[in-house]
Design a protein around this motif. Structure first.
Motif, PDB file in Angstrom:
ATOM      1  N   MET A  82      13.169  43.149 -52.500  1.00 23.89           N
ATOM      2  CA  MET A  82      12.294  43.346 -51.351  1.00 23.89           C
ATOM      3  C   MET A  82      13.053  43.884 -50.140  1.00 23.89           C
ATOM      4  O   MET A  82      12.656  44.886 -49.550  1.00 23.89           O
ATOM      5  N   TRP A  83      14.187  43.257 -49.793  1.00 24.14           N
ATOM      6  CA  TRP A  83      14.888  43.730 -48.597  1.00 24.14           C
ATOM      7  C   TRP A  83      15.597  45.063 -48.854  1.00 24.14           C
ATOM      8  O   TRP A  83      15.678  45.907 -47.943  1.00 24.14           O
ATOM      9  N   GLN A  84      16.072  45.277 -50.062  1.00 18.65           N
ATOM     10  CA  GLN A  84      16.712  46.557 -50.363  1.00 18.65           C
ATOM     11  C   GLN A  84      15.696  47.695 -50.324  1.00 18.65           C
ATOM     12  O   GLN A  84      15.981  48.777 -49.781  1.00 18.65           O
ATOM     13  N   GLU A  85      14.518  47.463 -50.876  1.00 16.20           N
ATOM     14  CA  GLU A  85      13.489  48.504 -50.858  1.00 16.20           C
ATOM     15  C   GLU A  85      13.012  48.767 -49.439  1.00 16.20           C
ATOM     16  O   GLU A  85      12.778  49.921 -49.055  1.00 16.20           O
ATOM     17  N   ALA A 133       8.222  43.464 -63.541  1.00 16.83           N
ATOM     18  CA  ALA A 133       8.269  43.052 -62.141  1.00 16.83           C
ATOM     19  C   ALA A 133       9.389  42.026 -61.948  1.00 16.83           C
ATOM     20  O   ALA A 133       9.619  41.182 -62.817  1.00 16.83           O
ATOM     21  N   PRO A 134      10.096  42.096 -60.818  1.00 15.14           N
ATOM     22  CA  PRO A 134      11.205  41.157 -60.583  1.00 15.14           C
ATOM     23  C   PRO A 134      10.697  39.754 -60.298  1.00 15.14           C
ATOM     24  O   PRO A 134       9.562  39.565 -59.867  1.00 15.14           O
ATOM     25  N   GLU A 135      11.575  38.781 -60.503  1.00 16.39           N
ATOM     26  CA  GLU A 135      11.223  37.391 -60.261  1.00 16.39           C
ATOM     27  C   GLU A 135      12.346  36.683 -59.518  1.00 16.39           C
ATOM     28  O   GLU A 135      13.504  37.114 -59.549  1.00 16.39           O
ATOM     29  N   GLY A 136      12.003  35.591 -58.835  1.00 16.21           N
ATOM     30  CA  GLY A 136      12.984  34.709 -58.223  1.00 16.21           C
ATOM     31  C   GLY A 136      13.852  35.377 -57.177  1.00 16.21           C
ATOM     32  O   GLY A 136      13.399  36.189 -56.367  1.00 16.21           O
ATOM     33  N   ASP A 137      15.136  35.031 -57.220  1.00 11.41           N
ATOM     34  CA  ASP A 137      16.079  35.543 -56.221  1.00 11.41           C
ATOM     35  C   ASP A 137      16.205  37.054 -56.280  1.00 11.41           C
ATOM     36  O   ASP A 137      16.353  37.724 -55.257  1.00 11.41           O
TER      37      ASP A 137
END
Length: 355
Positions: free
Chosen positions: A215-218, A205-209
């Motif tokens: 999130m916005w790309q998806e 899972a991604p973290e931080g920036d």
């Protein structure tokens, strides 16, 4: 995967045991030190022109009623958008701050409309370059294709042809559903969020920036995929099917390029940098078509494994310097090949013994 043929297994072990060639590695570093700066005046016009030509040709293919023109426009769209999409590879290697705004611009212009936002490749591709991961079971971009069964190669290409359908399902269906079902979300992140070829690869899972970028790309890709499906009701099937045909052709070309980017002869052992280079492929000039099927510097894939920080526009010069400097018996010269089809034939012949 287990290799039962003792000769193949021995060859794999031999390649993984190749020591580093100090002269080649030193020359690669010394001769290209000033070539590592990415030039915005090259990146931006190249990416923008490729996208503009690609979308204009796609519109032409959708709007024309002539079958021959539709085919011509579709081919032009496929090649131009393929070049524009290939900049995703550069995004994974560009140093932070080197090209201000380029990641955002590429995602808005290319990544989201093609449903391949950069989060699908960032923090994935760099694992392919990790010294202890390349060619192992933990490499998201490696399969020992040359050591697999003959049917594996057609399947490898078929999967790419179905990519547009898979991406629509990923973003139009799985994204909204997974936001409501946490266990599904964990699986979507781990198994359906990377442009990889290793089916065993699982993503963290991604973290931080990076999580915010994801999130916005998806979200953007989800909205685009939903709009794409919804376009059927406003414009009929032709725009969607034309888009999918162009996208499929683009992905198949990239998969063919991927097929010949390496020799795929490693069975899972960690490899030295020199061994990784010799398992990779350059198709330098005078090959006339390599710049089309391996654009944005991808024709120098072996050299890229030596110098991953050198931008695509400097790889040709780096190659010239190394060829002119290194002795004829240097491993560097063994990584250069004349074209795509001899390499496809080499890999196909290798699989024929695995019936």
């Amino acid at each position: 995967m287990t290799v039962h043929d003792p000769l193949i297994a021995a060859a794999s072990r031999t390649k993984s045991a190749i020591p580093d060639d100090a002269a080649m590695l030193r020359a690669a570093a010394d001769l290209t030190r000033e070539l590592s700066t990415a030039r915005p005046a090259i990146y931006w016009p190249d990416m923008l022109a490729s996208a503009l030509v690609g979308y204009a040709a796609l519109a032409g293919a959708i709007l024309t009623g002539d079958a021959a023109l539709m085919l011509a426009f579709g081919l032009a769209a496929m090649l131009a958008l393929y070049r524009a999409a290939s900049f995703i590879h550069e995004l994974t290697h560009i140093r932070k701050g080197a090209l201000p705004g380029f990641r955002l611009g590429w995602n808005l212009i290319v990544g989201i409309p093609l449903m391949i936002p950069s989060f699908m490749y960032e923090e994935v591709h760099t694992q392919h370059h990790a010294r202890t991961r390349y060619g192992t079971a933990n490499d998201p971009e490696y399969l020992p294709l040359a050591l697999m069964k003959p049917w594996s190669l057609p399947l490898f290409i078929l999967v790419a042809a179905l990519a547009p359908l898979g991406l629509i399902l990923r973003f139009a269906v799985l994204t909204p559903l997974s936001l409501m079902v946490p266990p599904l979300r964990r699986r979507v992140v781990a198994e359906f969020s990377a442009l990889s070829i290793n089916p065993a690869y699982r993503r963290r899972a991604p973290e931080g920036d990076f999580a915010r970028q994801w999130m916005w790309q998806e979200a953007g890709a989800c909205l685009f995929a939903l709009a794409l499906v919804g376009s059927i009701f406003a414009f009929g099937w032709k725009p969607l099917l034309t888009y999918m045909a162009v996208h499929s052709g683009m992905t198949v070309i990239n998969q063919l390029r991927t097929l010949v980017a390496h020799l795929w002869e490693n069975e899972g052992e960690a490899m030295t940098v020199t061994a990784q280079y010799l398992d990779s492929v350059n198709v330098p000039p005078p090959s006339p078509f390599a710049a089309i099927w391996a654009p944005v510097g991808l024709r120098y894939h072996a050299l890229h494994h030596l110098l991953p920080s050198v931008p695509y526009h400097a790889l040709g010069e780096a190659h010239k310097r190394l060829v002119a400097t290194l002795a004829s018996d240097s491993p560097y010269h063994k990584g250069n090949y004349p074209g795509m089809w001899p390499l496809v034939g080499k890999i196909a012949r290798s699989t024929m013994g695995k019936r």
